[in-house]
Design a protein around this motif. Structure first.
Motif, short mmCIF file in Angstrom:
data_model
loop_
_atom_site.label_atom_id
_atom_site.label_comp_id
_atom_site.label_asym_id
_atom_site.label_seq_id
_atom_site.Cartn_x
_atom_site.Cartn_y
_atom_site.Cartn_z
N ALA A 116 13.09 4.34 14.73
CA ALA A 116 14.25 3.45 14.63
C ALA A 116 13.94 2.24 13.75
CB ALA A 116 14.67 3.00 16.03
N VAL A 117 12.73 1.71 13.85
CA VAL A 117 12.33 0.58 13.00
C VAL A 117 12.29 1.01 11.55
CG1 VAL A 117 10.44 -1.01 12.45
CG2 VAL A 117 11.10 -0.63 14.84
N ARG A 118 11.76 2.20 11.30
CA ARG A 118 11.70 2.71 9.92
C ARG A 118 13.10 2.86 9.35
NH1 ARG A 118 12.87 7.25 7.99
NH2 ARG A 118 13.02 8.22 10.06
N ARG A 119 14.03 3.41 10.14
CA ARG A 119 15.40 3.60 9.67
C ARG A 119 16.10 2.26 9.43
NH1 ARG A 119 18.52 5.59 13.43
NH2 ARG A 119 17.03 5.81 15.18
N ALA A 120 15.84 1.29 10.30
CA ALA A 120 16.45 -0.03 10.13
C ALA A 120 15.94 -0.72 8.86
CB ALA A 120 16.15 -0.90 11.35
N HIS A 121 14.66 -0.59 8.60
CA HIS A 121 14.09 -1.19 7.38
C HIS A 121 14.68 -0.55 6.14
CE1 HIS A 121 11.08 -1.97 4.22
NE2 HIS A 121 10.85 -3.10 4.88
#
Length: 262
Positions: A116-121
């Motif tokens: 989720a952090v990767r997608r948000a970035h």
């Protein structure tokens, strides 16, 4: 009736906590608010509306700070629908997780949060801000501990009623993640020891921790705070209702336009 019993126990257990005690009237008001709010979450948004406002149709917003939503125990991404509506109105992108298995170890959430952090970035090109409710705050700490360089990949971590030091109620749990939330339990002590060894002074400076003297799930009250964090007391507000309190939402969303914590 179950909620009422919880608030009676809160009033007794919090007598030993340094947070100012909630009066009987305040606890009664918090109980009534929780009676109205909790069914909206557990009987409508989560079972029937959790697929609404999907992450996949959130547009790119280069240069902005996205939000990653991490829910708590026996919840799913539908918990965050009011927040998602608010972010869409502001043009702020977000991602979310469904923590599974429901009663599995908190450690199993690490790859889900990392994705989720990767997608948000990818949506903004900037480190996102994590917003976590209840057990979600522990899941975020587990991710920070397990993934090298995770601290540099987020701007802030906001926790709302998270049992950072465990909760009195967890002593009665018989499921994996419930047992991990016991006060001074093995899992929490191990996590705390690793955090202290890697960053003894600055490990929580990026955290904003909301807590309440009327939280009917996470108590004693100060178990939801962290040393060195920006701990914000919200008097007289219950556990689920705290996540949607106007002050919590307003001040948390305001953090999106502030410089990242160093």
């Amino acid at each position: 009736m179950v909620l009422a019993l919880e608030f009676v126990v809160v009033g007794v257990v919090n007598r030993r906590d340094p947070t100012p005690r909630a009066s009987a009237r305040t606890l009664a008001q918090a109980w009534w608010h929780e009676v109205r709010v909790a069914p909206q979450v557990f009987s409508w948004r989560q079972p029937f509306r959790w697929r609404c406002l999907p992450d996949e149709d959130v547009p790119l917003a280069p240069g902005r700070t996205a939000v990653v939503f991490v829910h708590g125990f026996v919840c799913n991404r539908g918990f965050w629908l009011p927040w998602m509506h608010a972010l869409r109105q502001r043009g702020v992108p977000y991602t979310s997780v469904n923590l599974e298995p429901v009663f599995g170890s908190i450690d199993t959430s690490v790859p889900l949060i990392d994705d989720a952090v990767r997608r948000a970035h990818a949506l903004t090109g900037q480190p996102p801000m994590l917003v976590c409710h209840s057990m979600g705050g522990l899941a975020a700490r587990a991710w920070l501990d397990a993934v090298p360089g995770a601290h540099e990949r987020v701007s802030r971590i906001v926790t709302i009623g998270s049992p950072h030091h465990g909760t009195w109620l967890a002593q009665f749990s018989r499921v994996d993640n419930g047992r991990q939330m016991r006060i001074d339990g093995e899992w929490l002590c191990s996590l705390r020891a690793r955090e202290t060894a890697t960053a003894p002074i600055t490990r929580f400076e990026r955290f904003v921790c909301w807590y309440s003297n009327a939280d009917n799930i996470v108590f004693p009250a100060t178990t939801a705070t962290l040393p060195g964090a920006d701990n914000r007391h919200l008097p007289g507000v219950s556990h689920v209702a705290m996540a949607f309190h106007p002050r919590v939402m307003h001040e948390t969303l305001a953090l999106l336009t502030e410089p990242p914590a160093t």
